[in-house]
Design a protein around this motif. Structure first.
Motif, PDB file in Angstrom:
ATOM      1  N   GLN A 190      58.069  31.717  43.027  1.00  0.00           N
ATOM      2  CA  GLN A 190      57.289  32.868  43.476  1.00  0.00           C
ATOM      3  C   GLN A 190      57.789  34.097  42.730  1.00  0.00           C
ATOM      4  OE1 GLN A 190      57.208  33.604  47.709  1.00  0.00           O
ATOM      5  NE2 GLN A 190      56.061  35.505  47.507  1.00  0.00           N
ATOM      6  N   ARG A 191      56.874  34.766  42.043  1.00  0.00           N
ATOM      7  CA  ARG A 191      57.192  35.976  41.286  1.00  0.00           C
ATOM      8  C   ARG A 191      56.757  37.203  42.071  1.00  0.00           C
ATOM      9  NH1 ARG A 191      57.997  34.701  35.794  1.00  0.00           N
ATOM     10  NH2 ARG A 191      57.607  32.479  35.368  1.00  0.00           N
ATOM     11  N   SER A 192      57.517  38.264  41.968  1.00  0.00           N
ATOM     12  CA  SER A 192      57.090  39.529  42.560  1.00  0.00           C
ATOM     13  C   SER A 192      57.019  40.584  41.477  1.00  0.00           C
ATOM     14  CB  SER A 192      58.060  39.976  43.661  1.00  0.00           C
ATOM     15  OG  SER A 192      59.275  40.435  43.115  1.00  0.00           O
ATOM     16  N   ASP A 193      56.054  41.499  41.651  1.00  0.00           N
ATOM     17  CA  ASP A 193      55.828  42.582  40.695  1.00  0.00           C
ATOM     18  C   ASP A 193      55.561  42.008  39.300  1.00  0.00           C
ATOM     19  OD1 ASP A 193      56.205  44.499  42.741  1.00  0.00           O
ATOM     20  OD2 ASP A 193      58.379  44.318  42.510  1.00  0.00           O
ATOM     21  N   ALA A 194      56.263  42.478  38.281  1.00  0.00           N
ATOM     22  CA  ALA A 194      55.972  42.066  36.901  1.00  0.00           C
ATOM     23  C   ALA A 194      57.064  41.178  36.318  1.00  0.00           C
ATOM     24  CB  ALA A 194      55.770  43.295  36.032  1.00  0.00           C
ATOM     25  N   TYR A 195      57.796  40.478  37.178  1.00  0.00           N
ATOM     26  CA  TYR A 195      58.861  39.601  36.676  1.00  0.00           C
ATOM     27  C   TYR A 195      58.254  38.542  35.756  1.00  0.00           C
ATOM     28  CZ  TYR A 195      62.916  36.485  36.628  1.00  0.00           C
ATOM     29  OH  TYR A 195      63.979  35.704  36.237  1.00  0.00           O
ATOM     30  N   ALA A 196      58.767  38.456  34.529  1.00  0.00           N
ATOM     31  CA  ALA A 196      58.192  37.543  33.544  1.00  0.00           C
ATOM     32  C   ALA A 196      59.183  36.498  33.056  1.00  0.00           C
ATOM     33  CB  ALA A 196      57.661  38.336  32.351  1.00  0.00           C
ATOM     34  N   GLY A 197      60.389  36.464  33.641  1.00  0.00           N
ATOM     35  CA  GLY A 197      61.397  35.510  33.198  1.00  0.00           C
ATOM     36  C   GLY A 197      61.252  34.152  33.854  1.00  0.00           C
ATOM     37  N   PHE A 198      62.322  33.367  33.760  1.00  0.00           N
ATOM     38  CA  PHE A 198      62.309  32.000  34.274  1.00  0.00           C
ATOM     39  C   PHE A 198      63.536  31.709  35.141  1.00  0.00           C
ATOM     40  CE2 PHE A 198      59.755  32.156  30.516  1.00  0.00           C
ATOM     41  CZ  PHE A 198      58.678  31.320  30.770  1.00  0.00           C
ATOM     42  N   GLY A 199      64.225  32.760  35.582  1.00  0.00           N
ATOM     43  CA  GLY A 199      65.439  32.528  36.361  1.00  0.00           C
ATOM     44  C   GLY A 199      66.510  31.817  35.557  1.00  0.00           C
ATOM     45  N   ALA A 200      66.653  32.209  34.288  1.00  0.00           N
ATOM     46  CA  ALA A 200      67.557  31.493  33.383  1.00  0.00           C
ATOM     47  C   ALA A 200      68.993  31.481  33.881  1.00  0.00           C
ATOM     48  CB  ALA A 200      67.498  32.116  31.987  1.00  0.00           C
ATOM     49  N   SER A 201      69.420  32.535  34.574  1.00  0.00           N
ATOM     50  CA  SER A 201      70.802  32.575  35.052  1.00  0.00           C
ATOM     51  C   SER A 201      71.081  31.483  36.083  1.00  0.00           C
ATOM     52  CB  SER A 201      71.102  33.948  35.659  1.00  0.00           C
ATOM     53  OG  SER A 201      70.257  34.195  36.781  1.00  0.00           O
ATOM     54  N   ASN A 202      70.022  30.936  36.681  1.00  0.00           N
ATOM     55  CA  ASN A 202      70.196  29.879  37.675  1.00  0.00           C
ATOM     56  C   ASN A 202      70.117  28.473  37.084  1.00  0.00           C
ATOM     57  OD1 ASN A 202      70.422  31.721  39.831  1.00  0.00           O
ATOM     58  ND2 ASN A 202      68.189  31.871  40.002  1.00  0.00           N
ATOM     59  N   ALA A 203      69.729  28.374  35.814  1.00  0.00           N
ATOM     60  CA  ALA A 203      69.599  27.052  35.197  1.00  0.00           C
ATOM     61  C   ALA A 203      70.903  26.251  35.233  1.00  0.00           C
ATOM     62  CB  ALA A 203      69.098  27.193  33.767  1.00  0.00           C
ATOM     63  N   PRO A 204      72.073  26.872  34.968  1.00  0.00           N
ATOM     64  CA  PRO A 204      73.315  26.085  35.059  1.00  0.00           C
ATOM     65  C   PRO A 204      73.561  25.530  36.466  1.00  0.00           C
ATOM     66  CG  PRO A 204      73.695  28.088  33.795  1.00  0.00           C
ATOM     67  CD  PRO A 204      72.330  28.216  34.411  1.00  0.00           C
ATOM     68  N   VAL A 205      73.145  26.283  37.490  1.00  0.00           N
ATOM     69  CA  VAL A 205      73.300  25.797  38.861  1.00  0.00           C
ATOM     70  C   VAL A 205      72.445  24.549  39.065  1.00  0.00           C
ATOM     71  CG1 VAL A 205      73.037  26.375  41.303  1.00  0.00           C
ATOM     72  CG2 VAL A 205      73.736  28.139  39.681  1.00  0.00           C
ATOM     73  N   ARG A 206      71.213  24.632  38.584  1.00  0.00           N
ATOM     74  CA  ARG A 206      70.308  23.484  38.705  1.00  0.00           C
ATOM     75  C   ARG A 206      70.845  22.272  37.955  1.00  0.00           C
ATOM     76  NH1 ARG A 206      67.340  21.096  34.501  1.00  0.00           N
ATOM     77  NH2 ARG A 206      66.589  23.138  33.812  1.00  0.00           N
ATOM     78  N   MET A 207      71.286  22.467  36.705  1.00  0.00           N
ATOM     79  CA  MET A 207      71.760  21.334  35.902  1.00  0.00           C
ATOM     80  C   MET A 207      73.024  20.730  36.491  1.00  0.00           C
ATOM     81  SD  MET A 207      70.892  22.460  31.965  1.00  0.00           S
ATOM     82  CE  MET A 207      71.480  24.146  32.056  1.00  0.00           C
ATOM     83  N   SER A 208      73.896  21.581  37.020  1.00  0.00           N
ATOM     84  CA  SER A 208      75.115  21.076  37.646  1.00  0.00           C
ATOM     85  C   SER A 208      74.795  20.259  38.892  1.00  0.00           C
ATOM     86  CB  SER A 208      76.038  22.246  37.998  1.00  0.00           C
ATOM     87  OG  SER A 208      77.214  21.792  38.614  1.00  0.00           O
ATOM     88  N   ALA A 209      73.856  20.755  39.716  1.00  0.00           N
ATOM     89  CA  ALA A 209      73.475  20.029  40.931  1.00  0.00           C
ATOM     90  C   ALA A 209      72.824  18.701  40.580  1.00  0.00           C
ATOM     91  CB  ALA A 209      72.535  20.892  41.770  1.00  0.00           C
ATOM     92  N   GLN A 210      72.007  18.681  39.509  1.00  0.00           N
ATOM     93  CA  GLN A 210      71.392  17.425  39.084  1.00  0.00           C
ATOM     94  C   GLN A 210      72.433  16.449  38.550  1.00  0.00           C
ATOM     95  OE1 GLN A 210      68.476  19.075  36.370  1.00  0.00           O
ATOM     96  NE2 GLN A 210      66.798  18.651  37.796  1.00  0.00           N
ATOM     97  N   ALA A 211      73.433  16.988  37.856  1.00  0.00           N
ATOM     98  CA  ALA A 211      74.494  16.120  37.335  1.00  0.00           C
ATOM     99  C   ALA A 211      75.287  15.490  38.471  1.00  0.00           C
ATOM    100  CB  ALA A 211      75.413  16.920  36.413  1.00  0.00           C
ATOM    101  N   VAL A 212      75.578  16.284  39.505  1.00  0.00           N
ATOM    102  CA  VAL A 212      76.312  15.765  40.656  1.00  0.00           C
ATOM    103  C   VAL A 212      75.516  14.654  41.326  1.00  0.00           C
ATOM    104  CG1 VAL A 212      77.129  16.327  42.975  1.00  0.00           C
ATOM    105  CG2 VAL A 212      77.620  17.864  41.065  1.00  0.00           C
ATOM    106  N   ARG A 213      74.210  14.880  41.496  1.00  0.00           N
ATOM    107  CA  ARG A 213      73.384  13.872  42.155  1.00  0.00           C
ATOM    108  C   ARG A 213      73.270  12.614  41.297  1.00  0.00           C
ATOM    109  NH1 ARG A 213      70.383  13.095  46.388  1.00  0.00           N
ATOM    110  NH2 ARG A 213      68.636  11.620  46.257  1.00  0.00           N
ATOM    111  N   ALA A 214      73.128  12.804  39.975  1.00  0.00           N
ATOM    112  CA  ALA A 214      73.006  11.651  39.085  1.00  0.00           C
ATOM    113  C   ALA A 214      74.278  10.801  39.096  1.00  0.00           C
ATOM    114  CB  ALA A 214      72.716  12.122  37.665  1.00  0.00           C
ATOM    115  N   ALA A 215      75.420  11.474  39.246  1.00  0.00           N
ATOM    116  CA  ALA A 215      76.693  10.747  39.268  1.00  0.00           C
ATOM    117  C   ALA A 215      76.940  10.081  40.604  1.00  0.00           C
ATOM    118  CB  ALA A 215      77.839  11.697  38.932  1.00  0.00           C
ATOM    119  N   GLY A 216      76.193  10.574  41.626  1.00  0.00           N
ATOM    120  CA  GLY A 216      76.458  10.218  42.957  1.00  0.00           C
ATOM    121  C   GLY A 216      76.233   9.008  43.605  1.00  0.00           C
TER     122      GLY A 216
END
Length: 636
Positions: free
Chosen positions: A610-636
């Motif tokens: 969900q975007r508000s106002d004119a935000y045009a990014g992709f939440g790039a600062s959160n990508a490492p959190v996502r990849m780390s969580a996926q790695a934990v689940r994949a190893a799990g």
């Protein structure tokens, strides 16, 4: 214009390079010295091989450290040059590239340099050859084109002229406008390379990170405008030093190279045509120079549909997962085993047709996204443009009275369909599908449309993907970034159209063990690894999916503990985000909420945003959190 490429740009033996260059439809080559030295063919045999392939030889290169030396060394250099001239006569190469001296002990005397270049040109003239003098950006004394021109002007020999290299000029930030003041007859040769903006030693930048026009950030169109206004009418030649290109299969690289030149020519032509109303000198240029003129880029208006390749088991599992995501099963194809699911403006097709393209795609890649349908103004023009750039078209089996949707094959061998407004107005879905009587529920999970598509590429094809999306789809690259992954780095570049109705995030992993890398490797050549769907109420969507049994990605508490240190955020909002696994980003333009589902058969996953106002990014600062969580689940 004559299109040429230096053999140093691509991998393989000289014989393999020449064959690949000819197949890509280049007119000529620059023969790089090492390629000739390492070849088993004699210079005369190389000349004949090029002739058999329909290739001219425009240049032999490089000759180094000729200028600014003492008399004894210069005599030795002349002897060395005469050996090269004899070789060039055998080779049939009419011009030698001489680079400015890079040795710190050279004599920095312009009069001496001019005299020495004059003497060398005199020897070349005896054999009917010419010398193109080039200012290397890291040259010890001569490192700018204006200085090289002063040497050539003072030398005053008809067989001596300039070689202009876009990298050497633009990497130093020099103004190319001065090129217009150089007499056209002294502009002997032109070498082109693009590059990403990097803060590093210019020699290392040049030797490892050059790329083809359209893959970097240099203003090559503006550069070329000055060159053409100066009267240059020689070859457009690519000279690219890139570790990835020289390690990748040369067939794909040479195709990219040729496509990049065509794209540059098109941009130049459009720039010159736009100048005509205010710059009368632009019209004679467009009439004098024959530049590539393909159909205009498509006016893309977003994603029309997304198609999945499945088998029986994965198709049933995916259908169940989509219904849990709030999608309705709204139709069955009239002649094929394809199911249609819809929610809001999002259309997803699940293809399990035996013997079809999707079936073949599944056999090679497993359950995956095999096709994208893009809404556009004119689908046939979009395909005609792709074909003009030598992108293969695609035509699948069409049943009686079914809609024919123009299509191209993408870099990863998936299909891109172009759904014109005319097809949409005719109701192509109702033509091809037996639709259920009941209308689909109005966005039960709050999902409204496709926000963006994230696509993974093998390491050696990332620049190919950038070029394809820019040239064929008319998308513009945003700033590239590198994201931390538990096992390395992921490079990402977003490609968007003018109104942001189509966003494609291109990703490549530097590590084969990263989660994104594992998915990309499993796809054996890249592919869409996740689809982001926009929601009108991110928290209502998260609540709905959680109650529907959709597995959402677990986000560590540490992430939420850290958020208040990064943003001024309401405690109640933070608590709600923590409970539902919603991530957050904010900048001066607006805010961005998003969460992820768990991966489906280790191939792809969904993101709700969900975007508000004119935000045009992709939440790039959160990508490492996502990849780390996926790695934990994949190893799990």
């Amino acid at each position: 214009m004559r299109r040429s490429i230096a053999t140093v740009c691509i991998s393989g033996t000289l014989e393999e390079k020449l064959e690949s260059i000819a197949r890509a439809r280049f007119d000529a080559v620059e023969i790089f010295e090492n390629d000739l030295i390492y070849s088993r063919l004699s210079p005369r045999e190389i000349r004949q091989r090029c002739a058999d392939l329909g290739l001219g030889i425009d240049l032999y290169q490089p000759f180094r450290d000729m200028d600014g030396v003492d008399e004894a060394r210069f005599k030795r250099n002349l002897d060395r040059a005469e050996r090269k001239f004899d070789l060039m006569v055998e080779l049939g190469a009419p011009m030698l590239l001489v680079c400015s001296n890079v040795q710190p002990g050279m004599i920095c005397d312009d009069a001496l340099l001019a005299a020495q270049m004059h003497a060398m040109a005199e020897k070349a003239a005896e054999r009917g050859l010419r010398i193109a003098y080039e200012a290397l950006a890291w040259g010890h004394h001569v490192n700018r084109y204006e200085h090289a021109w002063e040497i050539v002007r003072k030398a005053d020999h008809p067989h001596l002229g300039l070689c202009l290299d876009s990298f050497h000029i633009l990497s130093r930030g020099d103004d190319p406008a001065g090129i217009e003041q150089i007499p056209a007859e002294k502009l002997f040769f032109l070498q082109l390379a693009d590059a990403p903006r990097m803060v590093m030693d210019v020699l290392q930048w040049s030797r490892h990170y050059r790329c083809f026009p359209g893959q970097g950030t240099f203003d090559l169109v503006g550069f070329m405008e000055h060159v053409l206004k100066a009267g240059y009418a020689g070859p457009l030649s690519l000279e690219v030093f890139n570790d990835i290109f020289r390690a990748a299969p040369n067939r794909r690289t040479t195709l990219d190279a040729f496509e990049s030149l065509l794209f540059l020519e098109e941009q130049i032509r459009r720039r010159l045509e736009s100048r005509i109303p205010t710059d009368p000198a632009a019209r004679p240029l467009t009439e004098r120079i024959e530049l590539f003129n393909p159909p205009a880029p498509p006016e893309v208006r977003g994603v029309s549909f997304i198609e999945f390749a499945v088998d029986d088991a994965s198709g049933k599992a995916l259908g169940k997962a989509l219904q849990a995501l709030g999608f309705d099963h709204t139709g069955t194809h009239r002649t094929k085993s394809v199911q249609l699911f819809q929610q809001g403006d999002v259309r997803l097709m699940v293809n399990n047709e035996p013997g079809s393209f999707a079936s073949d795609y599944f056999q090679r890649r497993g359950p995956s996204i095999c096709a994208l349908g893009l809404a556009t103004d004119d689908g046939q023009r979009a395909v005609n443009r792709g074909v003009a750039f030598h992108v293969p078209s695609y035509a699948g089996r069409i049943g009686p009275n079914e809609a024919l949707i123009p299509a191209l094959r993408a870099v990863d061998d998936s299909i891109i369909y172009f759904v014109s407004q005319a097809l949409e107005d005719k109701g192509f879905l109702a033509t091809d599908f037996v639709m259920k009587d009941a209308k689909p529920a109005a966005s039960r999970a709050g999902i409204e449309r496709v926000d963006h598509i994230a696509q993974g590429y093998p390491f050696e094809q990332f620049d190919t993907g950038v070029l394809f999306n820019r040239v064929v789809l008319g998308l513009k690259p945003q700033e590239s970034m590198e994201l931390a992954d538990p096992n390395g780095l992921v490079r990402s570049c977003a490609m968007v159209n003018a109104d942001q109705s189509l966003r494609i995030a291109l990703n490549v992993s530097h590590s084969r063990s990263t989660v994104s890398g594992r998915s990309t490797e499993a796809l054996q050549g890249g592919g869409v690894h996740h689809i982001a769907l926009s929601s009108s109420d991110i928290f209502a969507s998260a609540e709905y999916l959680a109650k529907s049994g959709v597995g959402l990605l677990d986000v560590p508490d540490n992430y939420y503990d850290d958020l208040p240190a990064r943003f001024d955020i309401d405690e109640a909002l933070l608590k709600r985000m923590r409970r539902l696994g919603v991530l957050y980003d904010r900048n001066d333009e607006g805010a961005f909420f998003h969460f992820y589902t768990q991966m489906f058969v280790d191939r792809f996953f969904f993101e709700i945003v969900q975007r508000s106002d004119a935000y045009a990014g992709f939440g790039a600062s959160n990508a490492p959190v996502r990849m780390s969580a996926q790695a934990v689940r994949a190893a799990g």
